[in-house]
Scaffold this active site. Structure first.
Site, PDB file in Angstrom:
ATOM      1  N   SER A 134       0.782  -1.008   0.019  1.00  0.00           N
ATOM      2  CA  SER A 134      -0.152  -0.220  -0.072  1.00  0.00           C
ATOM      3  C   SER A 134       0.856   1.336   0.076  1.00  0.00           C
ATOM      4  CB  SER A 134      -0.974  -0.056   1.210  1.00  0.00           C
ATOM      5  OG  SER A 134      -1.737  -1.239   1.200  1.00  0.00           O
ATOM      6  N   ASN A 135       1.817   1.314   0.743  1.00  0.00           N
ATOM      7  CA  ASN A 135       2.767   2.292   0.757  1.00  0.00           C
ATOM      8  C   ASN A 135       3.705   2.531  -0.580  1.00  0.00           C
ATOM      9  OD1 ASN A 135       2.638   3.712   3.359  1.00  0.00           O
ATOM     10  ND2 ASN A 135       2.683   1.627   3.925  1.00  0.00           N
ATOM     11  N   LYS A 168      -0.538 -10.734   6.653  1.00  0.00           N
ATOM     12  CA  LYS A 168      -0.132  -9.276   7.111  1.00  0.00           C
ATOM     13  C   LYS A 168      -1.386  -8.818   7.707  1.00  0.00           C
ATOM     14  CE  LYS A 168       1.487  -4.927   5.804  1.00  0.00           C
ATOM     15  NZ  LYS A 168       1.554  -3.831   4.987  1.00  0.00           N
ATOM     16  N   SER A 192      -2.649  -5.438   9.235  1.00  0.00           N
ATOM     17  CA  SER A 192      -2.501  -3.932   9.366  1.00  0.00           C
ATOM     18  C   SER A 192      -3.329  -3.378  10.296  1.00  0.00           C
ATOM     19  CB  SER A 192      -2.372  -3.355   7.994  1.00  0.00           C
ATOM     20  OG  SER A 192      -1.194  -4.107   7.212  1.00  0.00           O
TER      21      SER A 192
END
Lengths: 297, 297, 297, 297
Positions: free
Chosen positions: C48-49, C167, C169
Site C-alpha cells: 500500500s505504501n 499481514k 495491518s
C-alpha cells in the site's frame, strides 16, 4: 485519597435481577462476599455490565450501599455515576461519595455525540471533577457510546488534580500507547477489557476493570501475577486460554452471556432486565462448551 | 384515541434553561403560547431537541404538565417517554398519560446497541405498547442512537393495535418508501427532519415532527399547505429556501444553534444545559446570516 | 519454498516518483541498496505504501525486477500482486514469480465489499493459491479496503498448503490473539503497522511489514532484537520513542509524510503520484520536529 | 458537446461473462441491441455494475467499441474511465474519447480515502477535466468507495467548463437538495439509484443512471414520463412497484442478482466474474418471486 494508585483486577459487577425484573440485592451481596475471597483489588458498582442504564436512582444507591457494606475492607470501591448532564452527574457522584465510594468512574456523555468534541469533554470532566467529593476516573467505551476520547483530552484531563485515571475499554493497544505518552506517571490508565489484558501488562499497565473478572476473577489476577513474577509465558498461556471466554461473555453474548457464565461458575448471575433478552438454550450450551474448553469448569 | 390520524407539523419543543442550568418553565410556557398562534398540529414535549436526556423525572413531568395546560385545545400532545429499560418506559409513559398526553413517542433503547436486534426491539415495543394507557409511536433516530429500525420491525409493530405510528428522523427517503411498503395505511409514518419534508410529502407522508418548526413553524406548515393545494413549485421553493436553516440548527450547530435561531425569531431559546456548550460569537453571526438569507428575518 | 518462516522487519517499500509523476527507478534502486545495509529481513514491493494502485503493470513488473536484482541475496522478496479479479491476480502473481519473487502478498478484493463475505474470500484466496507458482500471504488492511478478514477465514485459509501467512495491518491486538488461536504454528502471522510492533512481539509474533521501516529500519529491528535478548524495557523504550513517528508517517500525513521522512533520514523519498498531494511546508516542519523528538535526526 | 443536457434513463450496463470468466462480447452486443428498442436516453459502459474493476484495459476498450458501434445513433454514450491515478484516468479517458464516447463518468479515487479530502478531489477532477477530450461527470458512490463528495466540492467543480454533471448514487435525498443549492442550472445532477428515482424527479432531477434499467428499462422510463405528464400518482405507483426489485438487484443480491433478473426478463445476464459468486438456487427463486410480485414477469 487523591493519590490512589490502582493495581490489580476489578470486576465491573453484574446486577442480578429476579424473574420479574427486580434487582435481587441478596444475590448481589452474596456475589460480593464470594468475590471477597477472590484475588481482586476492588469493585466497580454501576458499570456497563451492571445494566446501569436500566437502574433508577434508588436502585443505584442501594447497590452502592451494599457494595460498601459488604466489600472486604482493603478493597477499592468505584462507582459508575456518570449521567448525561453535568448537574446530575455531580449530584449522583456526591451521593455515592457520601455512601463511602472511593472514586467515581465517569462515562463520557454521548447522546449528542456530534457535539461532544474535545472542548466539550474537557469542560464536562473538569466541571465534574471540580464539584465532586471523590476522585474521578474517565470512562471511555466507544462500543456503547460511539465516542472515543482523544489523546488530547486525556492529556489535558490527566493534569486535573481530581482526575486520577481512566478506564479505556476499546482494547485498542496502539491507542493505549498513545495515551501513555501524554499522561503523568501517577495517572491510573486501566484497560477495560480482558481481551487487552496481557498486552496491556507488557506495556506497563497496572490495573484492569474486566467483565471477565465477574466469572473468572482469579484467572484474570493470575495473568498479572505471573507476568509480574517474570513468567511471561505462563501469563500469556492463561490469557490465551480465557480469551475466548471473554469474547463470549462480551462481544458475542453480552451481559446475558456473562451472567450465565457467572451462574455456571458459582456466582449468582440472575436474570437480565428487559429489553435485554435471556439466552436461548443453544447459546447457553455454547457458553458451557467454551468454559469447559477454557478449563474453567 | 387509538385511531389518531396525524396531519401537519409538530415541533419537538426546545427546553429553555436559565443561566445556572435550571429549566425556565416560564419561558417554556410562553413558547407554547406563541406556537398556539402558529399553524401547528400539535406538540412534542421531551424529544431529542428538548435535551430530554439531561432532565430528571420531576422536570419531565412538569414540562408535560405545562404543555397540556398551555396547548390550544385541538392540538395533539406527544411526549417522549422512552427510557432504556422496559419497566421505566412503561412507568414514565403512564405518568405522562395521567397528565393528559395523547400518545407517547418511544425511543429505541440503544446503550447495548449490539443486542438491540429485531427480536429485542419487537419485544420491547410490544411490551411497552401492551402496558401503557396511551398509543405508542416508534422513534427512530440513528443519529443519536446508532440504531436503525428495520423494515421488518416496522412491519411487525405496525400491526400492534396500540402502536399507531413512527417518527423516522433518518432523512433516508428510500428507507421511508420501504417502510411505506410494509405498513397498514392507518399507520402514522412521520418524518423527523425538515431536510426530508418536501420529498416525504410527495410520497404521501402527512406529518412531520421537525426541529425547524421550533423557530420557523409556519414555513414548515406552508410547504405542506402549498403542496396539498397543488402548488408543488411553491412548496418546493419554500422547502429549498429554509433547507439551509434546518442544516444549521440541526447537523451543524445542534440544539444551541436551534435555540439561538428561536431567540432571533421571537421565541424563547434560553441556554442549553451542560455538557452542551453555548455558541461562540462567530457561530451566532453565521446563524443570523443564514436566517437572513432564508428570509426568516 | 512453501515452508518459509519469516522473522524480522520488512519495509513495504515506497515508490519514488519524479516531479512529472514518472517512477524514478534509479532512486528506487538506490533505496534498496541502502536498505541492504540495514537490519532487514526482506522487502515488500508493491504494498500500500508503494502507491501500487497508481502503477500500471509495466511499472509494477519493472519495480519487481529491480527489487530482485538489487536486494541482498539472503533477503526475502514479497510482492503485492493482488488485483480485484481472481484472474488478474493469478496472472500478475505468476509474472512476479517468474521474475524471482519469493511469495505474494494478496490484498482482499474490496470494491464490492458487501459481497466479500467469508465464503467469497475463502474461495478467492483458495483459487489464487491453487493457481500460482509461489506461496501466498493474506493481506488484511481495512483502513484502505473497509473489509476485515474474520478469524473464520484465517482459520480455513491457514490450512491451505500454499497459503503461508498473513499481514494484519489493523493494529488490533485482541484480533491478533484471536487469529493466533486458530492458525497452525507454522503460519506466518505478521503485523502490518509499527504501532502494534512491540505488543505483537510480546505475543509471539515474529515479523512485521512496517511502513516505518522505510525510514527507520534499524530502530524497528532493534525493538525485536532487544525484546528477544530479554531486554523488554529497552525494546519498549525504542518502540515508544518511534511510535509518534509512525503515527505521523501513516495516519496523520500518509505516504507523502512517509516519503518526506525518508528524504530527511537519508533515503530517496521522491514525489507522490497524483491525486495524492505533496505536504505543505508547515506539515514538513512538523514531521521534522517529530523526527528530532524521536532522536532519529 | 460540452453543453450536453441529459434527460431520461441510462443503464449502467452489465458485462456478461461466460462460464470460464471471459467477457462474452456477443451477449453484450445483443443486450445493447435490445436496449436500443427500449425507452432509454443512453448507455453507461464501465460503471460499477459492469464489474469494471475486474476488467483489463483491452476488455474495457472492446466494450466501449461495441457500445459505440451498436448503440442507436441518438443515444448518449458515457464510459466509466476513472482509475486511481490522475495520469491513468486521463489516458484511459482519452482512449475512450477516440472511440466515440460522448462523456466520461469519473469515479472518485478512493484507496487512500483518508487523503481524498476536498482539496485533493477538487485538484483531481480539475486535472482530469483539463486534460481530457470529452466532458467529465463526477461519480459519487460511497457504497463502494467509502468516500462522499461534499457540497463544497460539487460547488467548485460544477463551475469547471468541462465538468458537466454528476451521478450521485447515495440515494440521499437531502444531500441531493444540498447539491442542487450550489450548482448552476446547466449542471447535470443525476441520481444513481432507482431507489431515489421518483423523489429525485419531484425535486427537478432530469436523469437517472439506474442499475434497475438493465432489466426494467421501460418501467424506469415510465416513472419519469408519467411524472412529467402530471400523473404523479401513476409515476409513484410504478416506482413503488419496482422498488423492491431494485433493492434485490442492488443491496441484497448485488450484480449476480441483477444479472439473473436480466436473464429472466429477456436480456443476457451471463455469469459474474470471480471473486463474485453466483447466486444460490434459493436466491434465484427469491428474485423470481420479487419480479413476479412487481409484475415484471
Amino acid at each position: 485519597m487523591t493519590n490512589i494508585q490502582i493495581k490489580g483486577v476489578i470486576p465491573p459487577m453484574i446486577t442480578p435481577f429476579n424473574e420479574n425484573g427486580d434487582v435481587d440485592y441478596q444475590l448481589f451481596a452474596e456475589n460480593v462476599e464470594k468475590w471477597n475471597k477472590d484475588n481482586l483489588a476492588g469493585y466497580l458498582v454501576l458499570g456497563s455490565n451492571s445494566e446501569t442504564v436500566y437502574l433508577n436512582e434508588e436502585e443505584k444507591l442501594e447497590l452502592i450501599k451494599i457494595t460498601v457494606e459488604t466489600a472486604k475492607k482493603d478493597r477499592l470501591i468505584l462507582a459508575g455515576t456518570g449521567m448525561e448532564s453535568t448537574k446530575e452527574t455531580i449530584k449522583l457522584t456526591n451521593k455515592a461519595a457520601k455512601l463511602g465510594v472511593h472514586a467515581a468512574l465517569i462515562l463520557t456523555p454521548f447522546y449528542y455525540g456530534g457535539k461532544m468534541n474535545d472542548e466539550a469533554l474537557i469542560q464536562y470532566f473538569t466541571d465534574v471533577a471540580d464539584n465532586v467529593d471523590i476522585p474521578v476516573l474517565i470512562y471511555n467505551v466507544p462500543k456503547f457510546t460511539h465516542i472515543n476520547v482523544s489523546a488530547n483530552v486525556v492529556e489535558k484531563l490527566s493534569r486535573h488534580p481530581n482526575i486520577i485515571g481512566m478506564k479505556d475499554s476499546t482494547g485498542d493497544i496502539p491507542q493505549l500507547v498513545k495515551f501513555q505518552s501524554v499522561i503523568p506517571e501517577s495517572f491510573n490508565l486501566m484497560v477495560g477489557t480482558a481481551s487487552a489484558w496481557y498486552p496491556a501488562l507488557t506495556l506497563g499497565v497496572k490495573a484492569g476493570i474486566l467483565a471477565l473478572a465477574n466469572c473468572a476473577p482469579n484467572e484474570c489476577a493470575m495473568v498479572q501475577e505471573e507476568f509480574e513474577k517474570g513468567n511471561a509465558d505462563k501469563a500469556k498461556e492463561i490469557y490465551a486460554r480465557v480469551f475466548p471466554v471473554n469474547q463470549a461473555v462480551t462481544a458475542t453474548y453480552g451481559i446475558a452471556g456473562l451472567k450465565y457464565a457467572c451462574s455456571l461458575l458459582g456466582y449468582n448471575g440472575g436474570y437480565v432486565r428487559k429489553p435485554l433478552l435471556e439466552l436461548k438454550d443453544e447459546e447457553k450450551e455454547k457458553i458451557k462448551q467454551i468454559l469447559i474448553k477454557a478449563e474453567l469448569m
